[in-house]
Scaffold this active site. Structure first.
Site, PDB file in Angstrom:
ATOM      1  N   ARG A 156       0.835  -1.213   0.000  1.00  0.00           N
ATOM      2  CA  ARG A 156       0.000   0.000   0.000  1.00  0.00           C
ATOM      3  C   ARG A 156       0.865   1.257   0.000  1.00  0.00           C
ATOM      4  NH1 ARG A 156      -4.628  -0.696   4.322  1.00  0.00           N
ATOM      5  NH2 ARG A 156      -5.346   1.182   3.254  1.00  0.00           N
ATOM      6  N   ASP A 190     -15.114   3.160   3.126  1.00  0.00           N
ATOM      7  CA  ASP A 190     -14.974   1.761   3.567  1.00  0.00           C
ATOM      8  C   ASP A 190     -16.273   0.966   3.381  1.00  0.00           C
ATOM      9  OD1 ASP A 190     -12.377   2.282   4.279  1.00  0.00           O
ATOM     10  OD2 ASP A 190     -12.811   2.611   6.400  1.00  0.00           O
ATOM     11  N   LYS A 248      -6.845   0.160  -0.946  1.00  0.00           N
ATOM     12  CA  LYS A 248      -7.249  -0.311   0.392  1.00  0.00           C
ATOM     13  C   LYS A 248      -6.596  -1.677   0.644  1.00  0.00           C
ATOM     14  CE  LYS A 248      -9.575   3.295   1.419  1.00  0.00           C
ATOM     15  NZ  LYS A 248      -9.028   4.206   2.428  1.00  0.00           N
ATOM     16  N   ARG A 277     -10.334  -2.912  -3.993  1.00  0.00           N
ATOM     17  CA  ARG A 277     -11.711  -3.336  -3.700  1.00  0.00           C
ATOM     18  C   ARG A 277     -12.644  -3.191  -4.902  1.00  0.00           C
ATOM     19  NH1 ARG A 277     -11.951  -1.214   2.588  1.00  0.00           N
ATOM     20  NH2 ARG A 277     -11.013  -3.107   3.456  1.00  0.00           N
TER      21      ARG A 277
HETATM   22  C1  S3P Z   1      -8.933   5.620   8.338  1.00  0.00           C
HETATM   23  C2  S3P Z   1      -8.988   6.389   7.196  1.00  0.00           C
HETATM   24  C3  S3P Z   1      -9.410   5.870   5.883  1.00  0.00           C
HETATM   25  C4  S3P Z   1     -10.144   4.558   6.006  1.00  0.00           C
HETATM   26  C5  S3P Z   1      -9.451   3.611   6.936  1.00  0.00           C
HETATM   27  C6  S3P Z   1      -9.333   4.213   8.327  1.00  0.00           C
HETATM   28  C7  S3P Z   1      -8.477   6.251   9.586  1.00  0.00           C
HETATM   29  O1  S3P Z   1      -8.264   5.659   5.091  1.00  0.00           O
HETATM   30  O2  S3P Z   1     -10.317   3.970   4.741  1.00  0.00           O
HETATM   31  O3  S3P Z   1     -10.180   2.390   7.024  1.00  0.00           O
HETATM   32  O4  S3P Z   1      -8.651   5.642  10.669  1.00  0.00           O
HETATM   33  O5  S3P Z   1      -7.941   7.363   9.542  1.00  0.00           O
HETATM   34  P1  S3P Z   1      -7.582   6.841   4.223  1.00  0.00           P
HETATM   35  O6  S3P Z   1      -7.003   7.839   5.134  1.00  0.00           O
HETATM   36  O7  S3P Z   1      -6.522   6.138   3.418  1.00  0.00           O
HETATM   37  O8  S3P Z   1      -8.672   7.395   3.368  1.00  0.00           O
END
Ligand code: S3P
Length: 426
Positions: A119, A312, A339, A343
């Site tokens: 990632r 999500d 992700k 996805r």
């Molecule tokens: C999260 C932010 C989101 C989300 C992840 C949790 C967080 O990701 O998809 O499951 O706790 O700050 P991104 O910051 O990559 O959008």
């Protein structure tokens, strides 16, 4: 996991604590002076990885089910871990902790599982490097493992190319070590749990639209955190209750922060019966109970500024769309590709196996509902939300479904299967 079609879903459920908020309670508790107590903590594997990392840095953390006590040692109290920090599957742990570690006086290496090592980490390496952090991808390709060495941090005014709470939070945390003011401007506002909780711990963070300003502070102070139920976990039951006939579900104490509640708006647009009751605020976070009843769903378009508020939940929104009449188009969701899995690809591939009419597009997917959905043998790709979305798709199918590698569900919802069976009539 084996799923049989169900006749109806009935009952009351409190899904486990919010994953984003649980991670932050450990991190901010560790950096605060004094004893922080947490209730409603999510004991999923991701949040347990965060606990393990901070224990390795000398923080005493006691955990019994959803209750956690953290003996915070202040902003400068972490100690050098005696081995590499392992975040497991957790992007939030890696990206937020990188901001914290950039301000420490010791060298540290962070890694994680096979998914996390694919990632993008350049999205935090770049702004943190502009803050003078000494952080690099060990293989030089913008991926973990990351090596972070001590440096003197300086503030930043960062215009983020992506609406990402992980990027924003990483910068806000690094700014605690600049003694100065930083700003983060996002294309659209991402979840604001860091801002809300940091302020509760004594930070000075101001939110104006999608511009966040972090002012200098000397210390964070311990607090008591009540974690709301995770809307991202409740989402599976919202969709389940809407698509299964004769269903009536009450989901208790769900976090409905406006930066997270996009799924409620989308499902309501799809003609879903969702009643929001008993609204209140805990620790600055809005929560409510959600009353869900079976509904005849219709297709919709999901695009634009709402996307970060439901990112999500898109896999399970795709499932709702498969049970809806007409076409659903999901756009502006390229972030889904980075992700735990891509996805778009994983959901399209697996839902097709269930006879669902779904196609990938460059930044989302198109689903045409109304096909007879068939049970199938499907795969999770070790992605917890893919696994749970497929389980929900299977509830209204003809025939049984088997989900391979479903143990990854423990990353965010260890009791998903038993919670689902407790509400189910076959
Ligand atoms: C999260 C932010 C989101 C989300 C992840 C949790 C967080 O990701 O998809 O499951 O706790 O700050 P991104 O910051 O990559 O959008």
């Amino acid at each position: 996991m084996h799923i049989q079609p169900v006749k109806q879903l009935k009952g009351t459920l409190k899904v486990p604590g919010d994953k984003s908020i649980s991670h932050r309670s450990i991190m901010f508790g560790a950096l605060a002076k004094g004893t922080t107590t947490v209730e409603g903590f999510l004991t999923g594997e991701d949040c347990m990885s965060t606990i393990a990392c901070f224990r390795q840095m000398g923080i005493l953390i006691e955990q019994a089910q959803d209750k956690v006590t953290i003996q915070g040692k202040g902003l400068y109290g972490l100690t050098k871990p005696d081995s590499v920090l392992d975040v497991g599957n957790s992007g939030t742990t890696m990206r937020l902790m990188s901001g914290i570690l950039s301000g420490q006086a010791f060298e540290v290496e962070i890694t994680g599982d096979a998914s996390i090592r694919k990632r993008p980490m350049d999205r935090i390496i770049r702004p943190l490097t502009s803050m003078n952090a000494n952080i690099r991808s060990l293989s030089g390709n913008g991926l973990a493992p990351l090596l972070i060495k001590p440096s003197i941090l300086k503030p930043i005014n960062y215009v983020s190319p992506v609406a990402s709470a992980q990027v924003k939070s990483s910068i806000l945390l690094a700014n605690l070590y600049t003694g100065s003011t930083s700003t983060v401007n996002e294309p659209t506002l991402s979840r604001n749990h860091s801002e809300i909780m940091l302020n509760h711990f004594g930070a000075k963070i101001e939110i104006k639209g999608s511009l966040v300003t972090s002012y200098p502070i000397k210390e964070l102070f311990a607090n008591h955190v009540v974690v709301p139920s995770d809307i991202s976990s409740a989402a599976f039951f919202m969709v389940a209750g809407l698509i299964c006939p004769n269903s009536d579900l009450l989901l208790k104490d769900v976090g409905v922060n406006p930066t997270r509640d996009g799924i409620i708006h989308v499902l309501k647009n799809m003609n879903g019966s969702i009643e929001i009751i008993n609204e209140r605020t805990v620790n600055g976070e809005p929560i409510a109970d959600l009353h869900i009843k079976s509904s005849k769903l219709i297709g919709t378009v999901v695009e634009g500024d709402i996307i970060p508020t439901l990112i999500d939940e898109i896999p399970v929104i795709a499932v709702a769309a498969a049970y809806a009449e007409g076409r659903t188009t999901i756009k502006d969701a390229s972030e889904l590709k980075v992700k735990e899995t891509n996805r778009i690809d994983t959901m399209v591939c697996e839902l097709k196996k269930m006879n669902i009419h779904i196609e990938a597009t460059k930044d989302g997917m198109v689903i045409v509902g109304g096909n007879r959905i068939q049970g199938a043998q499907v795969k999770s790709y070790d992605d917890h939300r893919v696994a749970m979305s497929l389980a929900i798709a299977a509830l209204g199918a003809t025939g049984n479904t088997t989900i391979e590698n479903s143990s990854c569900i423990a990353i965010s919802y260890p009791n998903f299967e038993s919670d689902l069976s407790a509400l189910t009539l076959h």
